[in-house]
Design a protein around this motif. Structure first.
Motif, PDB file in Angstrom:
ATOM      1  N   CYS A  58      42.695 -81.029 -68.741  1.00 39.52           N
ATOM      2  CA  CYS A  58      42.351 -81.655 -66.687  1.00 39.52           C
ATOM      3  C   CYS A  58      41.135 -81.433 -66.605  1.00 39.52           C
ATOM      4  O   CYS A  58      40.592 -82.262 -66.253  1.00 39.52           O
ATOM      5  CB  CYS A  58      43.143 -81.376 -66.198  1.00 39.52           C
ATOM      6  N   ASP A  61      38.121 -83.438 -68.251  1.00 44.30           N
ATOM      7  CA  ASP A  61      38.009 -84.644 -68.382  1.00 44.30           C
ATOM      8  C   ASP A  61      38.085 -85.564 -67.495  1.00 44.30           C
ATOM      9  O   ASP A  61      37.321 -86.696 -67.095  1.00 44.30           O
ATOM     10  CB  ASP A  61      39.037 -85.088 -68.744  1.00 44.30           C
ATOM     11  N   ILE A  62      38.698 -84.335 -66.447  1.00 38.56           N
ATOM     12  CA  ILE A  62      38.885 -85.137 -64.844  1.00 38.56           C
ATOM     13  C   ILE A  62      37.933 -84.915 -64.008  1.00 38.56           C
ATOM     14  O   ILE A  62      37.241 -85.451 -63.037  1.00 38.56           O
ATOM     15  CB  ILE A  62      40.351 -85.399 -64.394  1.00 38.56           C
ATOM     16  N   ALA A  65      33.666 -83.742 -63.522  1.00 37.99           N
ATOM     17  CA  ALA A  65      33.110 -85.049 -63.511  1.00 37.99           C
ATOM     18  C   ALA A  65      32.992 -85.482 -61.712  1.00 37.99           C
ATOM     19  O   ALA A  65      32.490 -85.520 -61.269  1.00 37.99           O
ATOM     20  CB  ALA A  65      33.480 -86.391 -64.056  1.00 37.99           C
ATOM     21  N   LEU A  81      37.583 -92.187 -59.583  1.00 32.87           N
ATOM     22  CA  LEU A  81      37.594 -91.990 -61.101  1.00 32.87           C
ATOM     23  C   LEU A  81      38.298 -91.050 -61.435  1.00 32.87           C
ATOM     24  O   LEU A  81      38.447 -91.040 -62.831  1.00 32.87           O
ATOM     25  CB  LEU A  81      35.963 -90.454 -61.094  1.00 32.87           C
ATOM     26  N   LEU A  82      39.687 -90.066 -60.511  1.00 38.98           N
ATOM     27  CA  LEU A  82      40.728 -89.793 -61.055  1.00 38.98           C
ATOM     28  C   LEU A  82      41.599 -90.322 -61.256  1.00 38.98           C
ATOM     29  O   LEU A  82      41.982 -90.341 -62.842  1.00 38.98           O
ATOM     30  CB  LEU A  82      40.878 -88.563 -59.668  1.00 38.98           C
ATOM     31  N   THR A  84      40.991 -93.873 -61.972  1.00 42.42           N
ATOM     32  CA  THR A  84      40.274 -94.247 -63.212  1.00 42.42           C
ATOM     33  C   THR A  84      40.679 -93.273 -65.082  1.00 42.42           C
ATOM     34  O   THR A  84      41.104 -93.889 -65.964  1.00 42.42           O
ATOM     35  CB  THR A  84      38.381 -94.392 -63.401  1.00 42.42           C
ATOM     36  N   LYS A  85      40.273 -92.568 -65.292  1.00 38.27           N
ATOM     37  CA  LYS A  85      40.322 -91.267 -65.611  1.00 38.27           C
ATOM     38  C   LYS A  85      41.526 -91.135 -66.316  1.00 38.27           C
ATOM     39  O   LYS A  85      41.766 -91.055 -68.085  1.00 38.27           O
ATOM     40  CB  LYS A  85      39.547 -90.312 -65.844  1.00 38.27           C
ATOM     41  N   VAL A  88      42.672 -94.148 -68.266  1.00 36.77           N
ATOM     42  CA  VAL A  88      41.827 -94.309 -69.404  1.00 36.77           C
ATOM     43  C   VAL A  88      42.838 -93.974 -70.577  1.00 36.77           C
ATOM     44  O   VAL A  88      42.788 -94.221 -71.506  1.00 36.77           O
ATOM     45  CB  VAL A  88      40.202 -94.100 -69.264  1.00 36.77           C
ATOM     46  N   HIS A  89      43.023 -92.711 -69.917  1.00 35.04           N
ATOM     47  CA  HIS A  89      43.866 -91.380 -71.218  1.00 35.04           C
ATOM     48  C   HIS A  89      45.328 -91.394 -70.927  1.00 35.04           C
ATOM     49  O   HIS A  89      46.651 -90.670 -70.966  1.00 35.04           O
ATOM     50  CB  HIS A  89      43.319 -90.518 -70.794  1.00 35.04           C
ATOM     51  N   LYS A  90      46.144 -93.347 -70.391  1.00 40.11           N
ATOM     52  CA  LYS A  90      47.398 -93.248 -69.932  1.00 40.11           C
ATOM     53  C   LYS A  90      47.863 -92.756 -70.721  1.00 40.11           C
ATOM     54  O   LYS A  90      49.410 -91.783 -70.919  1.00 40.11           O
ATOM     55  CB  LYS A  90      48.100 -95.007 -69.455  1.00 40.11           C
ATOM     56  N   TYR A  93      48.370 -88.920 -70.770  1.00 43.54           N
ATOM     57  CA  TYR A  93      48.551 -87.676 -69.222  1.00 43.54           C
ATOM     58  C   TYR A  93      50.107 -88.497 -69.214  1.00 43.54           C
ATOM     59  O   TYR A  93      50.491 -88.018 -68.025  1.00 43.54           O
ATOM     60  CB  TYR A  93      48.071 -88.966 -68.506  1.00 43.54           C
TER      61      TYR A  93
END
Length: 189
Positions: A58, A61-62, A65, A81-82, A84-85, A88-90, A93
């Motif tokens: 976590c 990846d999140i 950044a 960004l949080l 979106t990340k 992207v990795h749904k 998560y």
């Protein structure tokens, strides 16, 4: 770093793959190390347990950044960004959010969000003045709890709306009082 992945990344990647295949409770350290191609003691050179692997994933990846964006005074972009990340990795998560326990997803996200929000106050050089209940730390905790709850609900529902839309909804929610929302004086009505 060389082209070859470091051991910590291999262990994290192994954990991610395993979480997509089986329940968190069923994942063992041996399964993680076998998949990563390392021996079991190597795991403990990098992580204390599988909860720490989840936290490291976590963070790298999140939140790593997001922290960079916070440090350049870009809070709105950090929250975007949080979401979106996570989108992207749904697959990962939506499984990770179901992990429960003392050091599980909810606690990891909450703690990192508190740190991000406190960092935002520090960057701005702001100190909340008022009674002792409204301190930078307490306000950071308040907003971290709310955002953590929203993220959990979004992931548990299977990300029914896009990251862009949930980010907008979060900012709409934060910019209106409860009374305004109840009275219909917000974009929610």
């Amino acid at each position: 770093m060389s082209q070859k992945k470091n051991v910590k990344e291999l262990l994290a990647e192994s954990f991610k793959e395993l979480l997509l295949e089986c329940a968190f409770e069923k994942i063992t350290i041996k399964m993680i190390t076998d998949r990563a191609g390392v021996i079991r003691p190597t795991f403990y050179n990098h992580f204390a347990d599988k909860y720490e692997v989840l936290e490291w994933i976590c963070y790298t990846d999140i939140f790593e950044a997001a922290r960079i964006l916070i440090n350049t005074d870009m809070l709105v972009e950090a929250v975007k960004l949080l979401f979106t990340k996570l989108e992207v990795h749904k697959d990962f998560y939506t499984r990770a959010v179901k992990i429960e326990g003392q050091n599980a997803f909810e606690e990891i996200f909450y703690q990192h969000l508190v740190e991000l929000f406190e960092e935002s106050f520090k960057i701005k050089g702001k100190e909340i003045k008022g009674h002792n209940l409204l301190t930078n730390h307490n306000v950071s905790q308040y907003y971290a709890k709310g955002l953590t709850f929203l993220i959990q609900q979004w992931l548990l529902a299977g990300l029914p709306v896009e990251a862009k839309e949930v980010t907008k909804s979060y900012y709409d929610l934060m910019s209106h009082s409860l009374e305004e929302i109840i009275e219909g004086n917000s974009s929610f009505n």
